[in-house]
Design an enzyme around this catalytic site. Structure first.
Site, PDB file in Angstrom:
ATOM      1  N   ALA A  12       0.854  -1.186   0.000  1.00  0.00           N
ATOM      2  CA  ALA A  12       0.000   0.000   0.000  1.00  0.00           C
ATOM      3  C   ALA A  12       0.890   1.236   0.000  1.00  0.00           C
ATOM      4  CB  ALA A  12      -0.906  -0.002   1.227  1.00  0.00           C
ATOM      5  N   CYS A 108     -11.250   2.413   9.188  1.00  0.00           N
ATOM      6  CA  CYS A 108     -10.843   2.195   7.799  1.00  0.00           C
ATOM      7  C   CYS A 108      -9.810   1.076   7.705  1.00  0.00           C
ATOM      8  CB  CYS A 108     -10.280   3.481   7.215  1.00  0.00           C
ATOM      9  SG  CYS A 108      -9.712   3.327   5.511  1.00  0.00           S
ATOM     10  N   GLY A 132       3.243   0.802   5.474  1.00  0.00           N
ATOM     11  CA  GLY A 132       4.305   1.558   6.125  1.00  0.00           C
ATOM     12  C   GLY A 132       4.027   1.869   7.580  1.00  0.00           C
ATOM     13  N   CYS A 207      -8.551  11.956   6.186  1.00  0.00           N
ATOM     14  CA  CYS A 207      -8.379  12.139   4.734  1.00  0.00           C
ATOM     15  C   CYS A 207      -9.564  12.816   4.081  1.00  0.00           C
ATOM     16  CB  CYS A 207      -8.071  10.803   4.065  1.00  0.00           C
ATOM     17  SG  CYS A 207      -9.444   9.624   4.069  1.00  0.00           S
TER      18      CYS A 207
END
Length: 379
Positions: A12, A108, A132, A207
């Site tokens: 990702a 999420c 990450g 986001c």
């Protein structure tokens, strides 16, 4: 495409320094890397005032693709706006309307990103997925459990954010940055010539709320909300009216600033009552509690705590909380959490995550806001 000895991994990639270095490390270690960037939100439909930034912006998508091109592995963009919006954003809105304070990033990770990545990993023939995150995962042969533990860099640890990832998902998850410090990530990026990423500011906003104005987002998301909830009462714990507020969804437990009322002492939101559109105010001590109830559990190091009596742990009740000693008592699908010393601002809608040292025992969502002393402990 031939498999490399370590297998194929879907990474990702947000376009930031952490996921870019994670992809580069796995590539260097001999994995066959496939990069993937997820488009979760359309800024044009958010209606906010801030310039498009963060993991879903065109710049970030291009940054992720540039790293993939530079290192020579494929990169894909997937559009998950519909599944993200239906679940994460609807939950975010519903929780505030229910008088709770949601954590959409944890939700999420738990329900959207891991599932979306694993589905695409299967389609692309990838054995693993990687992110990450600053966390670690290991397999315990004795119990058969996959255990998440804190990242080495205690200031960047993100184990709290992934407590809800299932055992089946953890079995295929890699965290390349788990044993590294942030300073080492910058060194790795410089060594590889990722200079633009070294200087790129990190984004900490939700986001889909790039301007950090969740009140404005709720007003735009729920037509007529402001008129429906405006003019509710501020009250103290005895029910005495202290003033009028803008509407209960626009406040959170522990809030002190922006209340618009002067009481002659520092006032905090201690309770939210959606049924009556009341916001309870009190002093800091009124936020103290030694007990809460957590539901919608996902267990980590231990499959269950039932039958174990009172289990000692360290409990984190929000992302930036350092953690407090607690005793857990599981009864079916809920855990009763007892704190020997009072903790402040336990907030319904937030996640509570439990640790045994650095290992995640499990976690769940805080269901009830209980002011005052805990009930008598059972043996």
């Amino acid at each position: 495409m031939e498999n490399t000895p370590k297998g194929r991994v879907l990474v990702a990639m947000s376009g930031g320094i952490d996921s870019s270095v994670a992809a580069a490390l796995l590539h260097e270690q001999g994995y066959e890397v496939v990069g993937m960037t997820m488009k979760t939100w359309d800024y044009a439909s958010a209606g906010g005032s801030k310039k498009e930034t963060g993991c879903c912006s065109l710049d970030s998508i291009n940054d992720a693709r540039d790293i993939a091109v530079q290192l020579g592995f494929p990169h894909y963009i997937i559009d998950i706006r519909d599944e993200f919006g239906d679940f994460v954003i609807d939950n975010f809105t519903d929780e505030y309307l229910a008088g709770r304070t949601p954590n959409p990033c944890v939700l999420c990770n738990t329900h959207i990103k891991w599932d979306a990545l694993l589905r695409r990993a299967d389609q692309l023939g990838c054995h693993f997925i990687a992110t990450g995150h600053y966390a670690q995962v290991r397999h315990e042969p004795e119990t058969g459990r996959y255990v998440v533990s804190k990242g080495l860099d205690e200031h960047k640890d993100q184990s709290y954010a992934i407590w809800g990832v299932s055992q089946a998902s953890l079995a295929r998850t890699l965290f390349p940055l788990g044993k590294m410090r942030k300073t080492e990530i910058y060194d790795e990026a410089r060594r590889r010539g990722f200079h633009e990423l070294v200087n790129k500011p990190e984004s900490y906003e939700i986001c889909f709320i790039p301007d950090n104005d969740y009140r404005g987002f709720l007003r735009r998301r729920v037509p007529g909300l402001e008129a429906r909830v405006a003019g509710g009462r501020y009250v103290d714990k005895t029910g005495r009216e202290l003033g009028r507020h803008e509407g209960y969804p626009f406040y959170t437990i522990g809030q002190r600033k922006g209340l618009g009322v002067a009481l002659g002492y520092p006032a905090f939101v201690t309770e939210i009552r959606p049924e009556t559109n009341e916001v309870v105010l009190g002093n800091y001590d009124d936020l103290a509690s030694t007990f809460t109830i957590v539901g919608k559990l996902n267990m980590g190091k231990m499959a269950s705590l039932e039958g174990r009596g009172l289990v000692p742990v360290t409990a984190k009740i929000r992302y930036n909380h350092g953690g407090d000693p607690a005793l857990l008592e599981q009864n079916g699908e809920r855990i009763r959490v007892y704190f020997p010393e009072p903790v402040h601002a336990i907030t319904p809608g937030q996640a509570a995550v439990f640790y045994d040292g650095n290992d995640v025992v499990g976690g769940g969502w805080i269901e009830r806001h209980i002011i005052g002393e805990a009930p008598v402990l059972t043996a």
